[in-house]
Design an enzyme around this catalytic site. Structure first.
Site, PDB file in Angstrom:
ATOM      1  N   ARG A  89       0.842  -1.340  -0.148  1.00 57.02           N
ATOM      2  CA  ARG A  89       0.051   0.041  -0.024  1.00 57.02           C
ATOM      3  C   ARG A  89       0.934   1.394   0.045  1.00 57.02           C
ATOM      4  NH1 ARG A  89      -4.772  -0.110   4.173  1.00 57.02           N
ATOM      5  NH2 ARG A  89      -5.335   1.463   2.900  1.00 57.02           N
TER       6      ARG A  89
ATOM      7  N   CYS B 186      -1.527   5.945   9.249  1.00 60.70           N
ATOM      8  CA  CYS B 186      -1.728   4.430   8.471  1.00 60.70           C
ATOM      9  C   CYS B 186      -2.777   4.842   7.522  1.00 60.70           C
ATOM     10  CB  CYS B 186      -1.993   3.662   9.803  1.00 60.70           C
ATOM     11  SG  CYS B 186      -3.362   3.805  10.494  1.00 60.70           S
TER      12      CYS B 186
END
Length: 298
Positions: A176, A234
């Site tokens: 990611r 995050c």
């Protein structure tokens, strides 16, 4: 303060009937059935905490997928869970404390001093052969008084400037961060200047945090040092709290960016970097995509 309590420590507290509020925070991206899992089995006396509705305000693009709730709403939730001023609170989940760390950070941020994560979570309790129970637990309402701002936190503007003077860590999975895969947010990649530091590397194969020395070596290898300002993000500010806890175990204070990449990537005025390198700089180098340009995955 060490944010962890091990199974033996918790078992001793409960055996001695020392007041302890247990919070079950089972939630994982892609698994909306935390309450169902809780009803099937949980630690004796544990109260279920719904991350989606009690640890977050409704999602809005400009604030991300899990915005922090209003202080008064969070205090009402904490009272609903039976927390009083001065209580010892122990939170856990069944995913290496990746979700439970959210309530740990929020309660610490709200001024509660003794908040712990059960190291290894439900799996560690189960592995020790200790009893579990089923069904809901509805405690007597508590009377805790909470405040706000006791833990360092930053916003998007601070995150943009952070790599120029400190270290910004991206706690998501490496794919990611690199922009190879993005299951939920509108753009793939990372905040320019951020360093990849997946939360999964904070724990061992049993979901227990690595020892303090091992965590310190891990973060030092990423550039963390005493005196260096560190911030963490995050996807939506949930697992980044786990990294803040890991950094605390290692002896490093760190700020949390609650809006995280879900907030950042929803703002078309903010650049996104792709690839394995941080990609910082005013000229959008190193794989950084200027707003509205390039082949950013949608």
């Amino acid at each position: 303060m060490n944010p962890l309590m091990d199974v033996a420590g918790l078992q001793a507290r409960l055996a001695d009937h020392r007041r302890t509020v247990l919070l079950d925070v089972r939630w994982a991206l892609g698994d909306p059935h935390g309450y169902r899992h809780y009803l099937q089995e949980h630690l004796p006396g544990a109260v279920f905490v719904d991350l989606q509705t009690e640890l977050a305000a409704p999602a809005v693009p400009e604030r991300g997928r899990h915005p922090l709730p209003a202080a008064e709403d969070f205090e009402a939730g904490a009272r609903r869970w039976g927390i009083n001023d001065g209580d010892v609170v122990v939170a856990y989940d069944d995913s290496g404390n990746m979700a439970a760390a959210r309530v740990w950070w929020m309660l610490r941020n709200a001024g509660l001093a003794e908040v712990y994560l059960l190291d290894g979570g439900l799996a560690a309790w189960r592995a020790a052969g200790l009893p579990l129970e089923a069904g809901p637990v509805v405690p007597e309402p508590g009377r805790v008084h909470l405040t706000n701002g006791k833990m360092p936190a930053i916003d998007a503007a601070a995150a943009a400037a952070w790599p120029d003077a400190g270290l910004l860590l991206d706690a998501r999975a490496g794919e990611r961060y690199r922009g190879e895969f993005e299951p939920i947010d509108p753009r793939a990649g990372h905040i320019p200047g951020a360093i990849s530091a997946p939360t999964s590397e904070n724990v061992d194969g049993n979901g227990r945090f690595l020892a303090a020395g091992a965590l310190r070596r891990r973060f030092e290898s990423l550039g963390v040092r005493d005196g260096v300002q560190v911030a963490v993000y995050c996807g939506s500010g949930v697992t980044a709290a786990h990294e803040v806890a890991a950094l605390e175990i290692a002896g490093f204070p760190a700020a949390l960016y609650p809006g995280s990449f879900s907030e950042w990537s929803n703002n078309p005025a903010l650049p996104v970097a792709t690839g394995a390198e941080p990609g910082r700089g005013s000229g959008w180098p190193g794989g950084t995509t200027p707003p509205g340009k390039g082949s950013v995955a949608l």
